[in-house]
Design a protein around this motif. Structure first.
Motif, short mmCIF file in Angstrom:
data_model
loop_
_atom_site.label_atom_id
_atom_site.label_comp_id
_atom_site.label_asym_id
_atom_site.label_seq_id
_atom_site.Cartn_x
_atom_site.Cartn_y
_atom_site.Cartn_z
N UNK A 5 2.90 -28.01 -42.12
CA UNK A 5 1.49 -28.31 -41.83
C UNK A 5 1.16 -27.98 -40.38
N UNK A 6 2.04 -28.39 -39.47
CA UNK A 6 1.80 -28.13 -38.05
C UNK A 6 1.83 -26.63 -37.74
N UNK A 7 2.71 -25.89 -38.44
CA UNK A 7 2.77 -24.45 -38.23
C UNK A 7 1.48 -23.78 -38.67
N UNK A 8 0.92 -24.26 -39.79
CA UNK A 8 -0.36 -23.73 -40.25
C UNK A 8 -1.47 -24.02 -39.24
N UNK A 9 -1.44 -25.21 -38.67
CA UNK A 9 -2.43 -25.56 -37.66
C UNK A 9 -2.27 -24.69 -36.41
N UNK A 10 -1.04 -24.43 -36.04
CA UNK A 10 -0.79 -23.55 -34.88
C UNK A 10 -1.38 -22.17 -35.12
#
Length: 317
Positions: A154-159
């Protein structure tokens, strides 16, 4: 060719014999080394558990320098937390990386966490996800590994989204700068043309026309200012959207952690009655469902559904 008559040269025969004789010895030496390493690891862990951190670090680091991947991970942990030495996140990451590349799942887990938090290494959820996926691929199918992978994903997608918006902002700013230059150039050319065509007397008589030419500029400036404001508002909206999504996602994870604690450490909740205990579980589960629905509808993002959403202890059935 007579096969029976064919013989290896004497020197090659001797070498082959030496290799054959050395195999059992090498295997035995390897077993002895592993046994010695296991003993040293046990001694280091005992010192660590007794909070004799200088001794533990000395033992772990000695083994780590000798290539032991477990000791490398532990050395990194001690450097990260400042146990037996001054805290040094950068040094910790070096040991995590060596351990992780050697295939140790603890080293991979700690390296992923370092990337996620940005401790000792530039923050990168994508790198954290990579090392967690490697950890799982090597057979670590624990619930913690799966949850970490989901969070990092999820955090990678946000990045990636934030990087995309950043690029859009840079393009918009570049376009605005080009537009400003073109507008200034066009304005200057118009003024020069007006000066050349009217002459001094006409310029004196037609001051109002010159004023009209100048008065047209504020409208252009206002238009550019409005455009900048629009882009800025869009940027703020995007950032608020990402922040709200991240807040909801983390709230879901926290709620899941609360339920897991109630399931795995029920002795902590003995001060509650059965009714209170079950009511608290229902309340958390209802919150998780609402958060998941919000994430999937308002943010148009698939949200991992935790099995704990439907968990019911025997006393609540």
């Amino acid at each position: 060719m007579n096969i029976q008559a064919f013989k290896l040269p004497a020197c090659l025969t001797a070498i082959a014999l030496l290799i054959c004789l050395s195999l059992p010895a090498n295997a035995k030496a390897q077993e002895t080394k592993q046994a010695n390493d296991s003993t040293k690891i046990a001694m280091a862990m005992e010192a660590y558990n007794q909070q004799d951190y200088p001794t533990a670090l000395e033992l772990f680091k000695s083994l780590a320098q000798d290539g032991n991947h477990i000791a490398q991970a532990m050395t990194g942990i001690m450097y990260a937390s400042g146990q037996g030495t001054a805290a040094n996140p950068e040094e910790a990451v070096k040991w995590y990386a060596v351990s992780a590349h050697g295939g140790n799942t603890v080293g991979q887990s700690m390296l992923a966490l370092a990337y996620y938090t940005g401790q000792g290494v530039p923050k990168s959820a994508s790198a954290a996800l990579y090392w967690t996926e490697r950890r799982i691929a090597q057979g670590d199918d624990s619930e913690e590994a799966k949850l970490s992978a989901e969070l990092y994903r999820i955090e990678a997608e946000l990045e990636r989204e934030e990087e995309k918006y950043k690029k859009w902002d840079e393009i918009a700013e570049s376009m605005m700068a080009v537009g400003q230059t073109l507008a200034n150039t066009a304005s200057s050319m118009a003024e020069n043309a007006a000066d050349d065509s009217t002459g001094n007397s006409t310029y004196a008589d037609n001051g109002t026309d010159s004023d009209k030419g100048i008065s047209s500029h504020p409208s252009k400036d206002e238009e550019r200012a409005a455009k900048r404001k629009e882009l800025k508002e869009k940027e703020m909206t995007n950032r608020k959207f990402l922040a709200a999504y991240r807040t909801a996602s983390r709230a879901y994870t926290r709620a899941e952690d609360n339920l897991r604690d109630m399931r795995d450490n029920s002795e902590r909740y003995l001060h509650l009655s059965v009714e209170q205990y079950c009511s608290k579980i229902d309340q958390i589960q209802e919150e998780m469902r609402a958060l998941r629905e919000k994430i999937e509808t308002e943010y148009d993002t698939r949200q991992y559904k935790s099995p704990l959403e439907d968990w019911k202890p025997d006393c609540c059935r």
